[in-house]
Motif scaffolding. Structure first.
Motif, mmCIF file in Angstrom:
data_model
loop_
_atom_site.group_PDB
_atom_site.id
_atom_site.type_symbol
_atom_site.label_atom_id
_atom_site.label_comp_id
_atom_site.label_asym_id
_atom_site.label_seq_id
_atom_site.Cartn_x
_atom_site.Cartn_y
_atom_site.Cartn_z
ATOM 1 N N LEU A 36 33.375 45.766 52.270
ATOM 2 C CA LEU A 36 34.725 45.279 52.018
ATOM 3 C C LEU A 36 34.710 43.763 51.852
ATOM 4 C CD1 LEU A 36 36.616 47.279 54.822
ATOM 5 C CD2 LEU A 36 36.341 47.927 52.420
ATOM 6 N N ILE A 37 35.359 43.265 50.788
ATOM 7 C CA ILE A 37 35.438 41.830 50.511
ATOM 8 C C ILE A 37 36.910 41.422 50.428
ATOM 9 C CG2 ILE A 37 34.647 39.943 49.048
ATOM 10 C CD1 ILE A 37 32.687 41.884 47.747
ATOM 11 N N HIS A 38 37.304 40.475 51.246
ATOM 12 C CA HIS A 38 38.701 40.025 51.294
ATOM 13 C C HIS A 38 39.011 39.045 50.169
ATOM 14 C CE1 HIS A 38 37.545 36.041 52.780
ATOM 15 N NE2 HIS A 38 36.692 36.652 53.605
ATOM 16 N N GLY A 39 40.227 38.532 50.161
ATOM 17 C CA GLY A 39 40.682 37.610 49.129
ATOM 18 C C GLY A 39 40.617 36.157 49.545
ATOM 19 N N VAL A 40 41.005 35.267 48.630
ATOM 20 C CA VAL A 40 40.943 33.822 48.855
ATOM 21 C C VAL A 40 41.802 33.432 50.052
ATOM 22 C CG1 VAL A 40 41.470 31.567 47.875
ATOM 23 C CG2 VAL A 40 40.481 33.334 46.428
ATOM 24 N N GLY A 41 41.216 32.637 50.942
ATOM 25 C CA GLY A 41 41.942 32.113 52.091
ATOM 26 C C GLY A 41 42.000 33.030 53.282
ATOM 27 N N MET A 42 41.517 34.249 53.146
ATOM 28 C CA MET A 42 41.562 35.213 54.235
ATOM 29 C C MET A 42 40.218 35.247 54.960
ATOM 30 S SD MET A 42 44.691 36.526 54.307
ATOM 31 C CE MET A 42 45.115 34.766 54.181
ATOM 32 N N ARG A 43 40.005 36.276 55.752
ATOM 33 C CA ARG A 43 38.770 36.484 56.491
ATOM 34 C C ARG A 43 38.609 37.977 56.697
ATOM 35 N NH1 ARG A 43 38.747 32.871 60.923
ATOM 36 N NH2 ARG A 43 37.347 34.266 62.029
ATOM 37 N N SER A 100 29.405 52.000 48.504
ATOM 38 C CA SER A 100 30.786 51.976 48.052
ATOM 39 C C SER A 100 31.301 50.566 48.304
ATOM 40 C CB SER A 100 31.626 53.000 48.818
ATOM 41 O OG SER A 100 31.152 54.307 48.586
ATOM 42 N N LEU A 101 31.975 49.994 47.323
ATOM 43 C CA LEU A 101 32.375 48.585 47.372
ATOM 44 C C LEU A 101 33.857 48.466 47.071
ATOM 45 C CD1 LEU A 101 31.568 45.538 47.478
ATOM 46 C CD2 LEU A 101 31.093 45.711 45.021
ATOM 47 N N ALA A 102 34.588 47.837 47.978
ATOM 48 C CA ALA A 102 36.025 47.622 47.775
ATOM 49 C C ALA A 102 36.342 46.152 47.985
ATOM 50 C CB ALA A 102 36.849 48.481 48.730
ATOM 51 N N GLY A 103 37.153 45.599 47.101
ATOM 52 C CA GLY A 103 37.556 44.212 47.220
ATOM 53 C C GLY A 103 39.039 44.059 47.017
ATOM 54 N N HIS A 104 39.593 43.044 47.672
ATOM 55 C CA HIS A 104 41.015 42.733 47.528
ATOM 56 C C HIS A 104 41.162 41.373 46.850
ATOM 57 C CE1 HIS A 104 44.867 40.939 48.923
ATOM 58 N NE2 HIS A 104 45.315 42.129 48.590
ATOM 59 N N SER A 105 41.955 41.299 45.787
ATOM 60 C CA SER A 105 42.286 40.052 45.105
ATOM 61 C C SER A 105 41.022 39.362 44.595
ATOM 62 C CB SER A 105 43.110 39.167 46.040
ATOM 63 O OG SER A 105 43.713 38.110 45.348
ATOM 64 N N MET A 106 40.637 38.198 45.124
ATOM 65 C CA MET A 106 39.374 37.589 44.716
ATOM 66 C C MET A 106 38.209 38.526 45.018
ATOM 67 S SD MET A 106 37.536 35.181 43.464
ATOM 68 C CE MET A 106 35.961 34.311 43.598
ATOM 69 N N PHE A 196 38.674 32.074 41.245
ATOM 70 C CA PHE A 196 39.711 33.089 41.099
ATOM 71 C C PHE A 196 40.598 32.789 39.889
ATOM 72 C CE2 PHE A 196 44.156 34.257 42.223
ATOM 73 C CZ PHE A 196 44.021 35.638 42.201
ATOM 74 N N ALA A 197 40.973 31.535 39.733
ATOM 75 C CA ALA A 197 41.871 31.157 38.639
ATOM 76 C C ALA A 197 41.227 31.356 37.273
ATOM 77 C CB ALA A 197 42.314 29.698 38.807
ATOM 78 N N HIS A 198 39.921 31.139 37.197
ATOM 79 C CA HIS A 198 39.221 31.187 35.909
ATOM 80 C C HIS A 198 38.472 32.504 35.692
ATOM 81 C CE1 HIS A 198 39.856 26.923 34.763
ATOM 82 N NE2 HIS A 198 39.870 26.718 36.066
ATOM 83 N N GLY A 199 38.510 33.407 36.672
ATOM 84 C CA GLY A 199 37.642 34.577 36.605
ATOM 85 C C GLY A 199 38.242 35.842 36.042
ATOM 86 N N ASP A 200 39.514 35.826 35.654
ATOM 87 C CA ASP A 200 40.149 37.076 35.232
ATOM 88 C C ASP A 200 39.619 37.595 33.895
ATOM 89 O OD1 ASP A 200 41.579 34.725 34.226
ATOM 90 O OD2 ASP A 200 42.941 36.162 33.286
ATOM 91 N N GLU A 201 38.956 36.736 33.127
ATOM 92 C CA GLU A 201 38.405 37.150 31.834
ATOM 93 C C GLU A 201 36.894 37.416 31.888
ATOM 94 O OE1 GLU A 201 39.379 34.144 29.015
ATOM 95 O OE2 GLU A 201 41.550 34.394 29.210
ATOM 96 N N THR A 202 36.238 37.021 32.966
ATOM 97 C CA THR A 202 34.777 36.980 32.996
ATOM 98 C C THR A 202 34.152 38.335 32.709
ATOM 99 O OG1 THR A 202 34.892 35.179 34.605
ATOM 100 C CG2 THR A 202 32.772 36.315 34.369
ATOM 101 N N TYR A 203 34.622 39.378 33.382
ATOM 102 C CA TYR A 203 34.067 40.719 33.189
ATOM 103 C C TYR A 203 35.091 41.680 32.584
ATOM 104 C CZ TYR A 203 30.562 38.853 36.410
ATOM 105 O OH TYR A 203 29.591 38.074 37.009
ATOM 106 N N ALA A 204 36.205 41.138 32.109
ATOM 107 C CA ALA A 204 37.330 41.982 31.712
ATOM 108 C C ALA A 204 37.008 42.923 30.561
ATOM 109 C CB ALA A 204 38.538 41.113 31.358
ATOM 110 N N GLY A 205 36.107 42.536 29.687
ATOM 111 C CA GLY A 205 35.786 43.371 28.532
ATOM 112 C C GLY A 205 34.671 44.370 28.769
#
Length: 275
Positions: A36-43, A100-106, A196-205
């Motif tokens: 499990l991987i959390h999002g930006v600013g969390m823990r 099995s890999l789950a991530g939230h937000s970032m 996070f801000a620049h990554g929404d296109e990195t693997y999108a295709g």
């Protein structure tokens, strides 16, 4: 308005271990691994309801992202690819394959990148409140926030208002996440938010290359990780499917933990997408 169920995380601290490369993690339970991987600013404590529920039947390994919690930092200016490399090193350090890999937000962006690039090391992937190809207005807004954070100005309440909505400030979960976000290392927060801000296109295709069972989940009222994004990723993935939790926003794993846990348990049991 923030909606909550009876299952809530406490402000607890999990006992952490550290890898040879400085990533902090908590491992609970036994059996097949779920990372499990959390999002930006969390823990990693942000996954408390999922750790409690899912560790009964498997080994749940929740990690602190670089520079968050007790993990070592990545270099300033790191991109999403560098965070995916960090995850690969973490899997190497723990000799994990077929996870099995789950991530939230970032964490969802990192998980998506791993599903594209790490092949069979990822047995299934779940993106909770993931972003995908932001429109120009949303893209400009998130990049502007990233630039402000890199300049040293950290707004804690602004993100929480987007995550939870108006009128949620007195909620225990709001106060809990406020504490986590207030305590994060500012430089590491800036590094992660930039990626996070620049990554929404990195693997999108590349979702068509992901052949493992892939769950995409968000809240119906999430203004940033929208249902349209969630459905688009699911539609592009051969074994992908979407789930939208009505009435919830960005921190859906905390505000609707019972519903999220049930959906995640279904995903963990599947080899194919639902009919």
């Amino acid at each position: 308005m923030l909606q909550e169920t009876q299952t809530q995380p406490n402000d607890l601290r999990f006992e952490r271990s550290r890898t040879a490369h400085g990533t902090a993690y908590a491992a609970v339970g036994a059996g097949e691994p779920l990372v499990l991987i959390h999002g930006v600013g969390m823990r990693l404590e942000a996954w408390a309801p999922q750790i409690a529920a899912l560790s009964a039947v498997r080994r749940v390994i929740a990690v602190d992202m670089p520079g968050h919690g007790a993990s070592e930092k990545l270099a300033p200016g790191s991109h999403l690819e560098n965070f995916v490399d960090w995850l690969e090193i973490f899997l190497d350090d723990l000799a994990l394959d077929g996870v099995s890999l789950a991530g939230h937000s970032m964490g969802a962006l990192i998980s998506g990148g791993a599903a594209v690039t790490l092949g069979s090391r990822i047995a299934r992937v779940a993106l909770l409140n993931g972003v995908h190809l932001r429109n120009p207005v949303a893209k400009a807004a998130v990049i502007a926030r990233a630039q402000t954070i890199r300049a040293g100005s950290v707004d804690v309440d602004g993100p929480l208002q987007r995550w939870f909505g108006e009128g949620s400030q007195m909620s225990p979960i709001y106060r809990l996440t406020h504490g986590w976000l207030s305590a994060v290392d500012p430089d590491s927060y800036a590094t992660a938010y930039y990626a996070f801000a620049h990554g929404d296109e990195t693997y999108a295709g590349r979702w068509g290359e992901v052949n493992c069972p892939a769950l995409f989940l968000t809240g119906s009222h999430d203004p940033n990780s929208t249902p349209d994004m969630t459905n688009a990723m699911a539609d592009a993935t051969p074994k992908g499917w979407a789930r939208i939790i009505d009435g919830h926003r960005h921190m859906v794993n905390l505000t609707a933990p019972d519903a999220v846990n049930a959906i995640v348990e279904d995903w963990l049991a599947r080899e194919e997408k639902p009919e």
